[in-house]
Each structure stands twice: as structure tokens, then as C-alpha cells.
Design a protein around this motif. Structure first.
Motif, PDB file in Angstrom:
ATOM      1  N   ALA A   1      -1.881   1.824   4.225  1.00 42.22           N
ATOM      2  CA  ALA A   1      -0.612   1.270   4.648  1.00 42.22           C
ATOM      3  C   ALA A   1      -0.681   1.709   6.293  1.00 42.22           C
ATOM      4  O   ALA A   1      -0.294   0.654   6.739  1.00 42.22           O
ATOM      5  N   ILE A   2      -1.103   2.831   6.782  1.00 43.17           N
ATOM      6  CA  ILE A   2      -1.187   3.146   7.970  1.00 43.17           C
ATOM      7  C   ILE A   2      -1.982   2.318   8.907  1.00 43.17           C
ATOM      8  O   ILE A   2      -1.441   1.637   9.996  1.00 43.17           O
TER       9      ILE A   2
ATOM     10  N   ARG B   1       4.174  11.657   6.330  1.00 45.27           N
ATOM     11  CA  ARG B   1       4.224  12.384   5.004  1.00 45.27           C
ATOM     12  C   ARG B   1       3.143  13.290   4.723  1.00 45.27           C
ATOM     13  O   ARG B   1       3.445  14.047   3.623  1.00 45.27           O
ATOM     14  N   ARG B   2       2.104  13.260   5.485  1.00 43.04           N
ATOM     15  CA  ARG B   2       1.063  14.333   5.188  1.00 43.04           C
ATOM     16  C   ARG B   2       1.558  15.338   5.918  1.00 43.04           C
ATOM     17  O   ARG B   2       1.999  15.448   7.212  1.00 43.04           O
TER      18      ARG B   2
ATOM     19  N   THR C   1      -1.024  12.573  14.097  1.00 43.51           N
ATOM     20  CA  THR C   1       0.270  11.896  14.035  1.00 43.51           C
ATOM     21  C   THR C   1       0.815  12.175  15.532  1.00 43.51           C
ATOM     22  O   THR C   1       1.204  11.048  16.149  1.00 43.51           O
TER      23      THR C   1
ATOM     24  N   GLN D   1       0.835  -1.102  -0.030  1.00 40.05           N
ATOM     25  CA  GLN D   1       0.165   0.098   0.176  1.00 40.05           C
ATOM     26  C   GLN D   1       0.715   1.439  -0.055  1.00 40.05           C
ATOM     27  O   GLN D   1       0.587   2.390  -0.554  1.00 40.05           O
ATOM     28  N   GLU D   2       1.844   1.129   0.630  1.00 45.49           N
ATOM     29  CA  GLU D   2       2.745   2.186   0.850  1.00 45.49           C
ATOM     30  C   GLU D   2       3.448   2.645  -0.438  1.00 45.49           C
ATOM     31  O   GLU D   2       3.628   3.800  -0.978  1.00 45.49           O
TER      32      GLU D   2
ATOM     33  N   MET E   1       1.369   4.534  -2.775  1.00 47.75           N
ATOM     34  CA  MET E   1       0.828   5.636  -2.411  1.00 47.75           C
ATOM     35  C   MET E   1      -0.499   5.716  -1.708  1.00 47.75           C
ATOM     36  O   MET E   1      -1.253   6.613  -1.548  1.00 47.75           O
ATOM     37  N   GLN E   2      -0.975   4.691  -1.103  1.00 51.50           N
ATOM     38  CA  GLN E   2      -2.063   4.387  -0.464  1.00 51.50           C
ATOM     39  C   GLN E   2      -1.889   4.388   0.973  1.00 51.50           C
ATOM     40  O   GLN E   2      -2.031   3.404   1.762  1.00 51.50           O
ATOM     41  N   PHE E   3      -1.779   5.710   1.372  1.00 53.22           N
ATOM     42  CA  PHE E   3      -1.156   5.792   2.886  1.00 53.22           C
ATOM     43  C   PHE E   3      -1.979   5.597   3.757  1.00 53.22           C
ATOM     44  O   PHE E   3      -1.717   5.080   4.844  1.00 53.22           O
ATOM     45  N   ASP E   4      -3.295   5.874   3.623  1.00 51.41           N
ATOM     46  CA  ASP E   4      -4.443   5.332   4.926  1.00 51.41           C
ATOM     47  C   ASP E   4      -4.449   3.840   5.094  1.00 51.41           C
ATOM     48  O   ASP E   4      -4.267   3.599   6.384  1.00 51.41           O
TER      49      ASP E   4
ATOM     50  N   VAL F   1       4.833   6.981   8.064  1.00 48.92           N
ATOM     51  CA  VAL F   1       3.992   6.879   6.752  1.00 48.92           C
ATOM     52  C   VAL F   1       3.006   8.398   7.146  1.00 48.92           C
ATOM     53  O   VAL F   1       2.710   8.966   6.304  1.00 48.92           O
TER      54      VAL F   1
END
Length: 158
Positions: free
Chosen positions: A60-61, A79-80, A89, A51-52, A55-58, A76
């Protein structure tokens, strides 16, 4: 030991993971294995990395948190760069006890707040473009339609 539980169906489970069918692999693993089994954690970690990369960060988290990898989830999350995300965060880092990450998160949060404030000033106030006319004349000045004199030309002997 390969780290895979003997109850884990090697063929279908491994095949699903190798084909990146993580949701299906987790379904099987959760039905057959204890919740704290390393196989489940490993599937979540592999899914998070995929996922990371995409670029599917949500997602991945969520996967990193489910696998117990809070530090990686926080990385991760960093990055936001918006204030709301960085506040979250900071809260996550405080909750999970990642104290050594707090100064960096606070610095990123402060930078985001300053950037947001600067953006608000530009949006709410007049920008330079509003203060200068299209032709470079300030408000109140008139453009008389005259062009500046051209530079002098050199003439030979005349």
C-alpha cells in the motif's frame, strides 16, 4: 469528462481495474499513456486502498508513493510502531515536506523508543518472576511445606 484519457482502452482497462487486476491494468496504461497521466495515478490509488484493506501495508505504501499520495503513504507507515519503521517514516515526511505531520511522527517515535527500552530492561534484567519463587517465596526463603492455618469455624453451642 470522466478523467480517463481517450487513449486508455476503456473496455480492457476498466475491466481489469473493476476486477482488481491492478498490475495488468498498470501494464496496459503505462504502455499507452504518458507517465503523468491521471489514469495511472488512479490505478495506483485504487490498488493502494485494496492493499491497505488487506493489511498489506508495504505494498500500500509503495502504491501511494507511486501515485504521488505521500501523505497517505505516511499515514499507513505510522501504523508500524517499531523504532526503525518510525525513523523511516520521519525521513520520508521530511523529504516530501509534510512538516505538519512531523510532531506526531516524532511523538510516536519517542514512544516507540521508550517502549523498546522498557522491553530491553525486562529482557536483560531480572523480571519479577525471577525474583519470586513459584510459591511466592523470595530467593533465600525456604518453603517448609506448611500451609497456613485454616480460618476458624463457628461451632453451635459446643
Amino acid at each position: 469528462s470522466s478523467g480517463i484519457n481517450a487513449e486508455w482502452p476503456l473496455r480492457p482497462g476498466d475491466m481489469l481495474v473493476s476486477e482488481e487486476c491492478y498490475r495488468e491494468a498498470l501494464t496496459i496504461a503505462k504502455m499507452r499513456l504518458a507517465p503523468e497521466d491521471d489514469t495511472i495515478r488512479s490505478i495506483y490509488e485504487k490498488w493502494a486502498m485494496k492493499q491497505e484493506r488487506e493489511m498489506q501495508f508495504d505494498s500500500a505504501i509503495k502504491c501511494y508513493l507511486a501515485s504521488g499520495e505521500a501523505r497517505r503513504a505516511i499515514m499507513v507507515m505510522l501504523r508500524r510502531k517499531d523504532v526503525a519503521s518510525l525513523e523511516t517514516t520521519l525521513q520520508v515526511a521530511e523529504i516530501v515536506g509534510e512538516k505538519e505531520m512531523l510532531p506526531a511522527i516524532r511523538a510516536a517515535l519517542e514512544e516507540a523508543r521508550l517502549t523498546e527500552e522498557a522491553g530491553n530492561v525486562v529482557e536483560n534484567g531480572k523480571s519479577e518472576a525471577d525474583c519470586e519463587g513459584v510459591n511466592g517465596f523470595k530467593e533465600g526463603e525456604e518453603n517448609l511445606g506448611t500451609e497456613p492455618d485454616p480460618p476458624p469455624t463457628l461451632q453451635n453451642g459446643s
